[in-house]
Design a protein around this motif. Structure first.
Motif, PDB file in Angstrom:
ATOM      1  N   LEU A 226      44.516  36.936  31.777  1.00 43.01           N
ATOM      2  CA  LEU A 226      44.229  35.533  32.033  1.00 43.01           C
ATOM      3  C   LEU A 226      42.745  35.285  31.869  1.00 43.01           C
ATOM      4  O   LEU A 226      41.953  36.218  31.990  1.00 43.01           O
ATOM      5  N   HIS A 330      45.666  40.369  37.152  1.00 39.94           N
ATOM      6  CA  HIS A 330      46.421  39.384  36.361  1.00 39.94           C
ATOM      7  C   HIS A 330      45.568  38.116  36.273  1.00 39.94           C
ATOM      8  O   HIS A 330      44.796  37.951  35.357  1.00 39.94           O
ATOM      9  N   HIS A 438      52.175  31.110  39.137  1.00 38.99           N
ATOM     10  CA  HIS A 438      51.004  30.260  39.357  1.00 38.99           C
ATOM     11  C   HIS A 438      51.258  29.271  40.478  1.00 38.99           C
ATOM     12  O   HIS A 438      52.391  29.023  40.882  1.00 38.99           O
TER      13      HIS A 438
HETATM   14  S1  CUK Z   1      51.294  33.646  33.785  1.00 39.56           S
HETATM   15 CU1  CUK Z   1      51.839  34.092  31.821  1.00 39.56          CU
HETATM   16  S2  CUK Z   1      53.183  35.741  32.671  1.00 39.56           S
HETATM   17 CU2  CUK Z   1      50.847  34.503  35.680  1.00 39.56          CU
HETATM   18 CU3  CUK Z   1      49.496  32.696  33.753  1.00 39.56          CU
HETATM   19 CU4  CUK Z   1      53.407  33.884  34.062  1.00 39.56          CU
END
Ligand code: CUK
Ligand code: CUA
Length: 639
Positions: A226, A330, A438
């Protein structure tokens, strides 16, 4: 037997513990205060206070909800064909889905992000990624239509995308998978050192919104997850989480989660602009499609571009730094002041917060702790801004309320946790049903959040609604965060798999929502804007029918002279100039879809009749008391 790494075992154990309760239908703990219903109730005819733009995940679309009511307002097709609106089926929009892999009418959308001015949401456009065949789309918040799609070359898994810088200077698109660049036939086991990643910067024209692939930064062959552009004091930077810094060619945890820490890559894009100006880039061959829907003609065109400017982070000092961050992070989120960068380590017990000013100090004093591919690694302690101690399990994403608080989702322990930015103290926690990805606060990823609601988007629904067979729609849950403690107000089903949502006050969006396409401004090359334009023209075996639609006639409504083997183009122009009076069009045996033509505009449906006969066509949208009369016949004769 395969040996499992400690984090795998930990992860699995915790997952069992925390999902174990799910089958028991724990709906009572929804915390519903007695007036929760009132607080999400929007009277008939009244408007919601906020818009929520949810990605559609594997549906390839974007859905628009009203908040707090949770009413579905619209589904906008983006990387999909939509039989409802004809998007991706009609001749006008087919080129939108063109790529160098061919016509690809599907993708996996994760992150809608709204355009900004001075670090604040400005309501002009939403940018959203296509994950699978790397693309970035621009959706107009005036027409709520997809206006542009840019394919991203040298990328694979366009996941950390689309993220917008503070003046919409750039839409930044990262890559999840590293690949050979340029692509070639080589053994997969030779990944390490040979596969690379790209971070793409799409500049945005501030009037038209049109994107241009300005440059790419070449990065080491990790996985990138991300990203979040800096804000305010960290404007000019973008931060990206990495995993598999081991560069394992198989992501079984044994190989890929060995390192105690992965990195957040801090990328200085202002520096990149300097390097571009100084000509320090290489121009490389790279094919990609750029598709634009022209506002005047209402037709899309697709252009294949063939080169890209590349800056190599391993060769250009000061472009990229690595901040060590624990265990497979993440989400990567930056607080509204731009000082704190939150790395959500999925396998970490604590939340690690990095300090931007400490990072600058460390860079200035060249306090490095080694390097990776010539890119300096900063010392963990030197850039540590704070730690939220054991806030929950499996942190994924964080948003901010603009009042000094952060809200983080925990996938494994199924909760939203509120904590203070600065004291790192946990202030509140509320369960989610279940396993959120999210969460979103209106403006919660900008300098100016509206800290009234948080929407958690949950991956698992189980028992929240009436059963609908083996598949349940994902659930979203709305919490009131205006007080000290969060209050769960409601939950509602969503479309596809929403990953992220961008939310904004209705005041920012509604006044600019377009009401009508003016017929007098219709520049479609096949428009029929008056009865005099109505005609049927033959050109070899192509037949062009110029048809008008108005309550309650399709004109012409009797068409003859068509033969089997002809290719018939129905060009339909809706002559209405009243808001919200579309007409539809369908003809028997059309293999693709219908059309839904908005007042003042023109759309084209291709029909290749296979059978002799007299076949009906009709308006598909109930438009007046004489809707059923809005129809006609087309006669098809033998070849
Ligand atoms: S997200 Cu793409 S795997 Cu956590 Cu921003 Cu759902
Ligand atoms: Cu036009 Cu129904």
């Amino acid at each position: 037997m395969k040996k499992l790494s400690l984090p795998t075992v930990l992860f699995m154990t915790l997952a069992t513990v925390f999902t174990g309760c799910k089958d028991q239908g724990d709906k009572s703990n929804g915390a519903l205060t007695s007036n929760a219903a009132e607080r999400v109730y929007v009277e008939p005819g009244q408007y919601d206070e906020f818009y929520a733009f949810l990605s559609g995940g594997f549906s390839g679309q974007m859905s628009v909800y009203g908040i707090p009511s949770g009413r579905l307002l619209k589904v906008v097709p983006v990387f999909s064909q939509d039989p409802e609106k004809g998007y991706g089926y009609n001749e006008e929009t087919k080129p939108m889905l063109n790529t160098t892999h061919g016509f690809i009418p599907w993708d996996d959308t994760h992150h809608p992000d709204m355009s900004q001015t001075n670090g604040k949401l400005d309501g002009r456009w939403i940018f959203m990624n296509g994950n699978n065949t790397p693309r970035v789309a621009r959706i107009s918040l005036s027409t709520f239509e997809t206006e542009e799609i840019m394919e991203i070359p040298n990328s694979a898994g366009n996941h950390n995308s689309a993220f917008v810088t503070e003046n919409t200077e750039y839409v930044v698109a990262g890559t999840r998978f590293s690949v050979p660049i340029p692509q070639k036939d080589m053994p997969i086991k030779d990944y390490k050192g040979n596969f690379k990643a790209s971070l793409s910067f799409l500049s945005v024209d501030q009037d038209s919104g049109e994107m241009d692939l300005s440059f790419q930064i070449r990065l080491p062959g990790f996985n990138y997850d991300l990203a979040h552009p800096g804000r305010d004091k960290s404007h000019g930077w973008i931060f990206i989480t990495t995993y598999n810094t081991e560069e394992a060619h198989t992501l079984q945890e044994v190989n890929a989660s060995q390192n105690d820490k992965d990195f957040i890559a801090a990328v200085n894009w202002k520096k990149a602009e300097e390097y571009i100006k100084e000509g320090k880039f290489k121009t490389e061959k790279a094919e990609y499609a750029h598709n634009i829907f022209d506002e005047d003609t209402h037709m899309a065109t697709s252009t294949i571009k063939d080169e890209v400017r590349v800056l190599d982070a391993s060769e250009l000092p000061g472009l990229v730094y690595f901040l060590p961050t624990p265990k497979s992070p993440h989400g990567c989120d930056v607080d509204p002041t731009g000082e704190y960068i939150i790395g959500n380590g999925k396998l970490s017990a604590d939340l690690t917060v990095h300090s931007f000013s400490k990072m600058l100090d460390a860079i200035e004093n060249e306090k490095f702790d080694g390097e990776a591919y010539n890119i300096p690694i900063l010392n963990f302690e030197d850039v540590l801004g704070g730690t939220v101690k054991q806030p929950g399990l499996g942190p994924l994403h964080t948003e901010f309320d603009g009042k000094g608080n952060a809200y983080t989702t925990f996938f494994i322990s199924s909760e939203v946790v509120k904590w203070n930015v600065g004291t790192w103290e946990v202030l509140d926690r509320k369960p989610t049903y279940y396993s959120p990805g999210h969460l979103s606060i209106p403006g919660g990823n900008s300098q100016e959040p509206w800290g009234k609601y948080v929407l958690a988007m949950n991956k698992i629904t189980k028992d929240r609604y009436l059963p609908t067979g083996p598949e349940m729609n994902h659930s979203a849950q709305l919490y009131d965060i205006s007080g000290e403690k969060m209050e769960l107000l409601s939950d509602f089903p969503t479309i596809g798999e929403p990953h992220y949502a961008s939310m904004a006050p209705a005041d920012l969006i509604a006044p600019n929502s377009k009401k009508i396409y003016k017929l007098s401004e219709n520049k479609h090359p096949h428009a029929a804007t008056s009865p005099a334009d109505v005609r049927v023209e033959r050109d070899g075996n192509e037949v062009h029918v110029y048809m008008t639609m108005v309550r309650s006639h399709l004109n012409p409504d009797n068409i003859e002279g068509i033969k089997v083997g002809d290719k018939v183009y129905f060009h339909l122009t809706n002559l209405e100039q009243d808001f919200d009076v579309p007409h539809g069009f369908a003809v028997i045996g059309a293999e693709n879809a219908e059309l839904l033509v908005m007042p003042g505009s023109t759309e084209t449906l291709v029909w290749e009749p296979k059978k002799v006969g007299v076949w009906p066509f009709y308006c598909t949208d109930f438009c007046s008391a004489l809707h059923q009369e809005m129809s006609g016949y087309i006669r098809v004769s033998p070849e």
